[in-house]
Enzyme design. Structure first.
Site, PDB file in Angstrom:
ATOM      1  N   ILE A 173       0.815  -1.219   0.000  1.00 59.58           N
ATOM      2  CA  ILE A 173       0.000   0.000   0.000  1.00 59.58           C
ATOM      3  C   ILE A 173       0.844   1.262   0.000  1.00 59.58           C
ATOM      4  O   ILE A 173       0.301   2.376  -0.024  1.00 59.58           O
ATOM      5  CB  ILE A 173      -0.954   0.022   1.207  1.00 59.58           C
ATOM      6  CG1 ILE A 173      -0.180  -0.115   2.525  1.00 59.58           C
ATOM      7  CG2 ILE A 173      -2.007  -1.067   1.086  1.00 59.58           C
ATOM      8  CD1 ILE A 173      -1.048  -0.017   3.760  1.00 59.58           C
ATOM      9  N   GLY A 174       2.157   1.126   0.018  1.00 61.25           N
ATOM     10  CA  GLY A 174       3.002   2.311   0.000  1.00 61.25           C
ATOM     11  C   GLY A 174       4.462   1.944  -0.074  1.00 61.25           C
ATOM     12  O   GLY A 174       4.853   0.788   0.136  1.00 61.25           O
ATOM     13  N   GLU A 175       5.272   2.957  -0.404  1.00 59.07           N
ATOM     14  CA  GLU A 175       6.713   2.752  -0.476  1.00 59.07           C
ATOM     15  C   GLU A 175       7.415   4.079  -0.277  1.00 59.07           C
ATOM     16  O   GLU A 175       6.960   5.119  -0.759  1.00 59.07           O
ATOM     17  CB  GLU A 175       7.099   2.143  -1.823  1.00 59.07           C
ATOM     18  CG  GLU A 175       8.521   1.647  -1.870  1.00 59.07           C
ATOM     19  CD  GLU A 175       8.757   0.639  -2.993  1.00 59.07           C
ATOM     20  OE1 GLU A 175       9.851   0.064  -3.037  1.00 59.07           O
ATOM     21  OE2 GLU A 175       7.837   0.453  -3.809  1.00 59.07           O
ATOM     22  N   GLY A 176       8.525   4.069   0.453  1.00 65.85           N
ATOM     23  CA  GLY A 176       9.268   5.285   0.710  1.00 65.85           C
ATOM     24  C   GLY A 176      10.730   4.984   0.916  1.00 65.85           C
ATOM     25  O   GLY A 176      11.226   3.911   0.532  1.00 65.85           O
ATOM     26  N   GLY A 177      11.442   5.958   1.531  1.00 60.99           N
ATOM     27  CA  GLY A 177      12.866   5.785   1.744  1.00 60.99           C
ATOM     28  C   GLY A 177      13.188   4.618   2.657  1.00 60.99           C
ATOM     29  O   GLY A 177      14.240   3.996   2.550  1.00 60.99           O
ATOM     30  N   GLY A 186      11.319   1.749   3.005  1.00 59.34           N
ATOM     31  CA  GLY A 186      11.014   0.481   2.366  1.00 59.34           C
ATOM     32  C   GLY A 186       9.555   0.423   1.969  1.00 59.34           C
ATOM     33  O   GLY A 186       8.923   1.444   1.736  1.00 59.34           O
ATOM     34  N   LYS A 213       5.473  -2.004   7.895  1.00 56.01           N
ATOM     35  CA  LYS A 213       6.555  -1.388   7.131  1.00 56.01           C
ATOM     36  C   LYS A 213       7.800  -2.271   7.229  1.00 56.01           C
ATOM     37  O   LYS A 213       8.251  -2.608   8.324  1.00 56.01           O
ATOM     38  CB  LYS A 213       6.861   0.005   7.661  1.00 56.01           C
ATOM     39  CG  LYS A 213       7.892   0.777   6.835  1.00 56.01           C
ATOM     40  CD  LYS A 213       8.341   2.045   7.527  1.00 56.01           C
ATOM     41  CE  LYS A 213       7.265   3.089   7.602  1.00 56.01           C
ATOM     42  NZ  LYS A 213       7.794   4.372   8.146  1.00 56.01           N
ATOM     43  N   ASP A 263       9.958  16.273   9.216  1.00 58.57           N
ATOM     44  CA  ASP A 263       9.579  15.752   7.898  1.00 58.57           C
ATOM     45  C   ASP A 263       8.086  15.939   7.661  1.00 58.57           C
ATOM     46  O   ASP A 263       7.406  15.032   7.177  1.00 58.57           O
ATOM     47  CB  ASP A 263       9.966  14.274   7.779  1.00 58.57           C
ATOM     48  CG  ASP A 263      10.061  13.814   6.334  1.00 58.57           C
ATOM     49  OD1 ASP A 263      10.240  14.671   5.442  1.00 58.57           O
ATOM     50  OD2 ASP A 263       9.967  12.599   6.081  1.00 58.57           O
TER      51      ASP A 263
END
Length: 405
Positions: A81-85, A87, A109, A209
């Protein structure tokens, strides 16, 4: 075998995040326990985040890697459902801690071992989210850290937020357009979460952030701040700032922080001002696919000051017939105050919260009376409402600087 030398192994073989002695370590390695100021008088020294965490670590569940692999059907790509710095984030299902009742939906996550963030950010999330308690901060349920044949695995388990993020709804064309008042309620909740971090804890926390993608939306679009990997303790004692290597997201970071590495709560206010303009305009902080003069949001909106006749041209066209123009002007002026080039002239988050409450009240009253955006612009912009009581207070009594060109 423990997975890190900074982890303490419990008798059951599970590990709990614990900060190592940092007397000789760099100040930016982990949440800053090394910056606790020794008391020179009768006042006790403020406790650090790791010290506060030690009192509450038992609240978090410690999961095995097998638990979370099963919860996500072996980290099935269809559940991502998501991805970022850090993982990837997966939707999963876990059993209640007492083993009774129906499974609970969660977000898991998983650290990308080749990603931009690592153990430092993972540990910061565990420790910060392990001590906070606020309805506008995402809840951390537990974590997993194992050192096995496949290497070190680090995972975090959060409450599941079903309505994605503020970013998804502002800029994703496939989702329902957020109405004007809903946008204001979301940004108010985010402001309340930041105010809690800045002044509602034993120590001051700088989020570092704040951006629309980190404002997650739960049931009824209730907002919660997520992703605390870059959070830091604020300055203590007579210190005016924390010195760090500048990190964050381009377009949201305060200029004084980028230039000097000096981190204060004022930096969060700058980021908040950027997001205020995002909810007004429906545009991202940076959009490379637009004409050169419109790519940087803050540069573009300067051409349409809040008090000018041209101001309404920046409003998201998808909400053109549902917003109060006077309320929108006040949001723009609040954003300009947050974006003051002089950090000390920016408002506090507590002041921001109060003004947002007043703007929401004004917008809701405009809806009830059926005023158009033009008609509502004739309401008195200096009337403030504090809490549930109504009394006229002039904004001039709260000193805000101007957004400099």
């Amino acid at each position: 075998m423990s997975c890190f030398h900074i982890f303490k192994v419990k008798k059951r073989g599970k590990s709990s995040p614990e900060l190592r002695n940092q007397e000789n370590s760099k100040s930016d390695d982990l949440p800053s326990s090394s910056r606790v100021v020794k008391s020179t008088g009768s006042m006790p020294s403020p406790r650090s985040i790791p010290e506060m965490y030690k009192e509450k670590e038992h609240i978090l569940r410690v999961f095995s890697y097998t638990d979370l692999r099963n919860a996500t059907n072996n980290f099935n790509r269809l559940l991502k459902i998501g991805e970022g710095g850090f993982g990837s984030v997966y939707k999963g299902s876990i059993s209640p801690s007492n083993g009774q009742g129906d499974p609970v939906m969660v977000a898991i996550k998983k650290l990308n071992k080749h990603g931009l963030q690592g153990h430092k950010e993972w540990l910061a999330e565990v420790q910060f989210l392990g001590i906070v308690d606020h309805p506008n901060l995402v809840k951390l349920i537990g974590y997993c850290c194992v050192d096995g044949e496949r290497g070190i695995q680090r995972l975090l388990v959060y409450e599941y937020m079903p309505n994605k993020s503020l970013e998804d709804h502002l800029f994703g064309r496939a989702l329902q357009v957020l109405p004007w008042v809903t946008r204001l309620q979301i940004i108010l909740g985010a402001a309340q979460g930041l105010a809690y971090l800045h002044s509602g804890l034993e120590v001051q926390v700088i989020y570092r952030d704040f951006k629309s993608s980190n404002v997650l939306l739960g049931m009824d679009f209730k907002p919660k701040l997520s992703d605390f990997g870059l959070a830091r303790e604020g300055p203590v004692g007579n210190n005016t700032h924390v010195s760090t290597n500048p990190v964050g997201t381009y377009g949201y970071a305060a200029p004084e922080y980028v230039e000097t590495g000096h981190l204060t709560t004022h930096c969060d206010l700058w980021s908040f001002g950027v997001v205020l303009y995002e909810i007004l305009t429906g545009r991202r902080a940076l959009e490379r696919n637009r004409p050169t003069t419109e790519q940087k949001l803050l540069e573009w909106v300067k051409r349409f000051p809040a008090d000018s006749k041209k101001f309404s041209l920046i409003i998201d066209p998808r909400i053109r017939n549902q917003y109060s123009l006077s309320a929108a002007r006040r949001i723009a002026k609040l954003a300009d105050a947050c974006l003051n080039k002089n950090p000390k002239e920016r408002p506090t988050m507590d002041q921001v919260v109060e003004i947002l409450k007043q703007v929401i009240q004004e917008s809701e009253e405009a809806n009830l009376t059926g005023k158009s955006s033009a008609e509502s612009s004739r309401t008195n912009p200096n009337t403030r409402i504090t809490g549930t009581s109504r009394r006229p207070v002039h904004l001039a009594k709260v000193k805000f600087g101007e957004h400099e060109n």
